[in-house]
Scaffold this active site. Structure first.
Site, mmCIF file in Angstrom:
data_model
loop_
_atom_site.group_PDB
_atom_site.id
_atom_site.type_symbol
_atom_site.label_atom_id
_atom_site.label_comp_id
_atom_site.label_asym_id
_atom_site.label_seq_id
_atom_site.Cartn_x
_atom_site.Cartn_y
_atom_site.Cartn_z
ATOM 1 N N SER A 265 -1.841 -19.943 -2.573
ATOM 2 C CA SER A 265 -1.859 -19.101 -1.374
ATOM 3 C C SER A 265 -2.840 -17.944 -1.397
ATOM 4 C CB SER A 265 -0.455 -18.546 -1.099
ATOM 5 O OG SER A 265 0.340 -19.542 -0.490
ATOM 6 N N LYS B 228 -0.558 -8.131 1.908
ATOM 7 C CA LYS B 228 0.175 -9.241 2.512
ATOM 8 C C LYS B 228 1.571 -8.745 2.864
ATOM 9 C CE LYS B 228 1.240 -14.131 1.483
ATOM 10 N NZ LYS B 228 1.107 -15.178 0.426
ATOM 11 N N SER C 68 -1.123 -19.296 2.127
ATOM 12 C CA SER C 68 -0.380 -18.491 3.064
ATOM 13 C C SER C 68 -0.903 -17.064 3.223
ATOM 14 C CB SER C 68 1.085 -18.420 2.633
ATOM 15 O OG SER C 68 1.199 -17.731 1.394
#
Lengths: 483, 484
Positions: free
Chosen positions: A177, A78, A153
């Site tokens: 997330s 990420k 996310s």
């Protein structure tokens, strides 16, 4: 390419015999190139570095070094995890050109363990959002239906794994997330216990809630990655001393006698019928395998979302204060004084959701409001921890849905932030209580995957993974995503 | 005017003192605290506040805070908490400073202590509100004529300790006495070099005037005072200014003021005061500091005797006057030096005289500290022993001492090399005495006619003939015999 379509632990024994590291990396990069136009999981693909790493490991093995535990696992990170010399944008214009001079602890541990970084994945700006639509660089697409949001996310990480562009990925989970996009994309996503994995080099969103976690094809791969990233780190004062077992060992232990709690608060009116029946079917399959199921109560869950909003926003208002255009990151042009420089930099650098949360948090911490908001939220958090403690006196694992609905279209919820926040209703409690929680695929509705959430006692990821493994064995495997 | 004077008798002063701690590394990272390095050379992701970096508390800094807290008789909680103090300024890279703040459930390191100070012979107990730890900021540099500013983050993250007093000081002179006493304690506790002039201590001072009804007046705060003298002068000016404002029927405005050293005035910040809301909240990146009883015991056990207690002991054990004892303990190393010397030769009175006299003068003249000397306490003890056993005279001792301090040699070596051993042999001295009597008939006649004073001249002449080596007591006796 077929190497990329099975979980890492199945490929691993054949690595070096049927396929070389370099062939594997080349295949992964080709796969990324062919699928990215459809799914847009990555903000950057690190092809050159990946090829170099593959060659370097081949040479080390040829020189007699023992094979590391994640040798050849192609890994996506990420883009809020720092990677030395590789841009780390946090999905924000503010850090569009920020290149960290250091690796996050998890980045370094994965590299030492032989994982090969293939790229940095898309996310909602600074990990704030549930769909990747808050990314300054455009959304990612759900591989099961590209009109649908992948969840967020850590959407890019979940997409990369579900679209089989990477074998595994890391995300960060502040209110769900990791678990939400894993559920919506049909992957396994783990949020470890707060303190289990070092946060050093994870760009902070809400420091008391953030935790790095793996997103993988299956539970075994999840355990393999956790083995590597878990453990005390001197650079993170909040990382725990707790010993790290080999998480793969306990997986096949079965669930006979395991006590599973179903909190009424997770099955209330807001829950979609298809999700509910799929989740309950998975729980029944555990019961059939010998687990005992009972009701538990978590009354404070009702207040979890507003509590989370206050704490997360308060912390983010402080954590994002450093982006002022002075030392690094975006700087507004032409400002004649300090105030203008800072204000205009932030005006240009942050998206709407970041600004909204900074303002909410600033307000919640301001004089005259602290007691009523931030302090009160901390008190509710203590209540919620108490609820979980009482429940875990009776059961070993708590089960429920990850998200209230199977999935939503891109654009469907962007106009109403509250609707977007409500998606995290079931995932937030584990963050507030600091507990480990996992999302594991348990079904399929209207062409979209559904996730089961399991929550366990602090530092009891072993039990959590064992239960998740049993679910994985009991439910029919997901088909290939239609790409 | 009389009202004005009455107001000045009711000055109320509180101090906030920032102390730089004697740690090698910064508060939350491993960077060096060394002063004077090239800009930004002592920085890392943590003290630059780069995204993803996290603070790790310097245990030594906490220990120094604990030492101070114990020396100031503070209450130590079992846990204390760091907070974030949020405000935007380019010299704090995170736009928040990690500090401590007082909440019921999140206390600072230590609270509610006291310190005794001597106000014109009367011991007064001054309340200490709290002792807490925080990180320093970077430094803005404004190159002359440039349309930009630069930031040097070398100071960013350097450990600072804040000591806050109760508003219990009653005059600028008391503030001076307090600061000197605090500096002494910090030096004794080996917490800080404590010198304001070198920036190791900075002071903000709050001052107000109590009204005739006893109610506290509006206070002003004078920021960033860099010497004890500046504190005293600024407070005196500000108290006077407030008294004049009030006497003229005006009101004191609560504000931050600055001290102009050159003009000797305080001045308010121009423009509207900004009300600061620092939005303190507990620092989530740092677990609370846990201070258990065993740690406190360890720290307490490692604290040296504090100056006041030491002065009292010196006076009692060594028969010194209060003044002498006070001078000797003023800083720690001279007091240690003195005690080591007395341990080597038990003439505390004489050693005190030499140390406070000739040794102190030498240090002063050469701008040295006692620890800079090559002479050891045993050397001073040996010098006094040579006088006490009659080997050298006091006059010779002065010369030996000068040579000893300059070269670091042992006094016996100097005396031997120079042949300065005192002549007490009466036969040897009689020869010199006869010669002096023969060549000074005038003074001899004076002495014989009863002018006792003249004998001093003759003793001096004998000393001169023997190049100072004669034992003056013996010479005196022999002269009287010869002329009697």
């Amino acid at each position: 390419m077929r190497w990329l379509d099975e979980p890492y632990h199945r490929l691993r024994p054949r690595l070096g015999r049927e396929v070389t590291l370099s062939e594997l990396v080349d295949a992964a990069l080709a796969r990324i190139e062919s699928r990215e136009p459809k799914v847009r999981a990555f903000l950057a693909v690190t092809g050159d570095q990946a090829r170099t790493q593959a060659r370097a490991w081949s040479a080390r093995l040829a020189a007699g070094e023992p094979a590391p535990p994640l040798l050849g696992m192609t890994m996506a990170l990420k883009d809020n995890l720092c990677t030395r010399g590789i841009p780390t944008t946090c999905g924000s214009r503010m850090l569009a050109r920020f290149v960290p001079p250091y690796d996050a602890t998890v980045t370094a541990r994965l590299a030492e363990a032989g994982a090969i970084l293939v790229g940095k994945t898309n996310l909602d700006e600074f990990a704030m959002g549930s769909s990747t639509e808050n990314s300054a660089f455009g959304p990612s697409h759900n591989p099961w239906d590209q009109a649908y949001a992948p969840g967020g996310s850590s959407g890019g990480s979940a997409v990369a794994v579900a679209a089989r562009e990477a074998m595994a990925a890391l995300g960060s989970d502040t209110g769900g997330s990791v678990r939400l996009p894993a559920a919506l994309c049909g992957a396994v996503g783990l949020k470890p216990t707060y303190g289990r994995v070092s946060r050093y080099g994870l760009v902070a969103f809400a420091s008391s809630l953030d935790q790095v976690g793996p997103i993988t094809r299956d539970v075994t791969d999840c355990a393999l990655v956790l083995n590597v990233i878990a453990g005390r780190d001197e650079l993170d004062s909040t990382s725990a001393e707790a010993s790290v077992p080999d998480f793969t060992r306990a997986l096949a232990g079965g669930v006979a006698g395991l006590r599973i709690g179903l909190p009424a608060e997770f099955f209330g009116p807001g829950l979609d019928a298809a999700v509910k029946s799929s989740v309950l079917a998975a729980v029944r399959s555990l019961e059939a395998a010998g687990a005992r199921v009972q009701d538990v109560s978590l009354p404070a869950v009702e207040y979890a979302l507003p509590t989370y909003c206050l704490i997360a926003c308060a912390e983010v208002s402080s954590n994002l204060a450093r982006y002022d255009g002075v030392a690094y990151g975006h700087r507004a042009a032409g400002a004649k004084d300090l105030y203008t420089l800072c204000a205009r930099t932030r005006e240009e650098g942050f998206g709407a959701e970041a600004k909204r949360r900074i303002m909410l948090g600033t307000f919640a911490l301001s004089a005259g409001h602290y007691e009523g908001f931030y302090r009160k939220a901390q008190q509710v958090r203590t209540l919620l921890r108490g609820d979980f403690e009482r429940a875990f006196a009776e059961v070993d694992v708590i089960a429920g849905p990850v998200a209230p609905t199977p999935g939503f279209r891109l654009g469907e919820k962007t106009a109403d932030p509250l609707q977007m926040y409500l998606i995290d209703t079931y995932t937030i409690p584990a963050n507030l209580a600091g507990l480990p929680a996992i999302s594991v695929p348990c079904g399929f509705a209207a062409g979209l995957p559904i996730g089961l959430q399991l929550i366990a006692r602090a530092f009891d990821e072993a039990t959590l993974l064992r239960a998740a493994f049993a679910v994985e064995q009991a439910v029919p495997p997901l088909p290939e995503p239609p790409l | 005017m009389s009202r004005h004077r009455a107001l000045l008798r009711n000055v109320v002063i509180g101090l906030e003192i920032h102390v730089q701690l004697l740690t090698r590394s910064k508060m939350f990272c491993g960077c060096s605290t060394q002063f004077g390095a090239p800009p930004n050379s002592q920085t890392c992701p943590v003290c630059l506040g780069l995204p993803g970096s996290l603070p790790v508390t310097n245990r030594r800094a906490i220990e120094l805070g604990l030492r101070t807290a114990l020396a100031l008789h503070c209450d130590l909680g079992e846990r204390s908490q760091f907070h974030r103090k949020n405000y935007y300024y380019p010299d704090i890279p995170k736009n928040y400073q990690i500090s401590q703040y007082q909440y019921g459930v999140h206390p600072p390191l230590a609270v509610d202590g006291w310190m005794e100070i001597d106000i014109e012979g009367e011991l007064r107990r001054m309340g200490i509100r709290r002792v807490h730890l925080e990180e320093d900021t970077g430094k803005l540099v404004h190159p002359e004529g440039a349309d930009f500013s630069l930031v040097d983050y070398n100071r960013s993250g350097v450990p600072l300790m804040e000591v806050v007093t109760q508003p219990e000081l009653r005059s600028p002179a008391e503030a001076r006495v307090f600061l000197n006493a605090l500096r002494q304690i910090l030096q004794y506790a080996e917490v800080s070099i404590g010198r304001m002039e070198e920036g190791a201590m900075r002071c903000d001072a709050n001052v107000s005037l109590r009204g005739p009804d006893g109610a506290l007046g509006t206070r002003t705060e004078i920021k960033n005072l860099n010497s004890v003298r500046a504190v005293e002068r600024a407070l005196a000016f500000e108290a006077q200014r407030q008294a004049e404002v009030l006497a003229a029927g005006g009101v004191v405005v609560q504000e931050t003021r600055h001290w102009d050293e050159r003009l000797g005035v305080t001045f308010g910040s121009r423009g509207k005061e900004e009300a600061h809301d620092y939005r303190y909240f507990p620092e989530p990146d740092l677990a609370p500091i846990r201070v258990d009883a065993a740690w406190v015991r360890d720290v307490a056990g490692s604290l040296p005797e504090m100056p006041e207690a030491r002065a009292r002991r010196f006076a009692a054990a060594y028969g010194l006057g209060e003044y002498e004892a006070g001078l000797l303990v003023a800083t720690k190393s001279p007091a240690d030096f003195y005690e080591a010397a007395v341990a080597a030769h038990a003439n505390p009175k004489a050693i005190a005289n030499w140390q406070l006299g000739d040794v102190a003068a030498y240090l002063n003249e050469h701008a040295l500290e006692i620890e800079d000397l090559r002479s050891r306490p045993e050397h001073l003890a040996a010098l006094v022993r040579l006088i006490d056993d009659g080997t050298i005279s006091g006059r010779i001792a002065k010369e030996v001492l000068a040579e000893m301090l300059a070269g670091g040699e042992e006094p016996e070596t100097i005396v031997g090399r120079r042949g300065w051993v005192q002549i007490s042999d009466e036969d040897a001295l009689r020869e010199a005495i006869s010669a002096v009597i023969a060549s000074h008939p005038g003074p001899v006649a004076d002495v014989r006619s009863g002018k006792e004073k003249a004998i001093g001249f003759l003793v001096g002449q004998v000393m001169k003939r023997t190049r100072g080596k004669a034992n003056p007591g013996v010479v005196n006796r022999l002269l009287k015999q010869a002329l009697g």
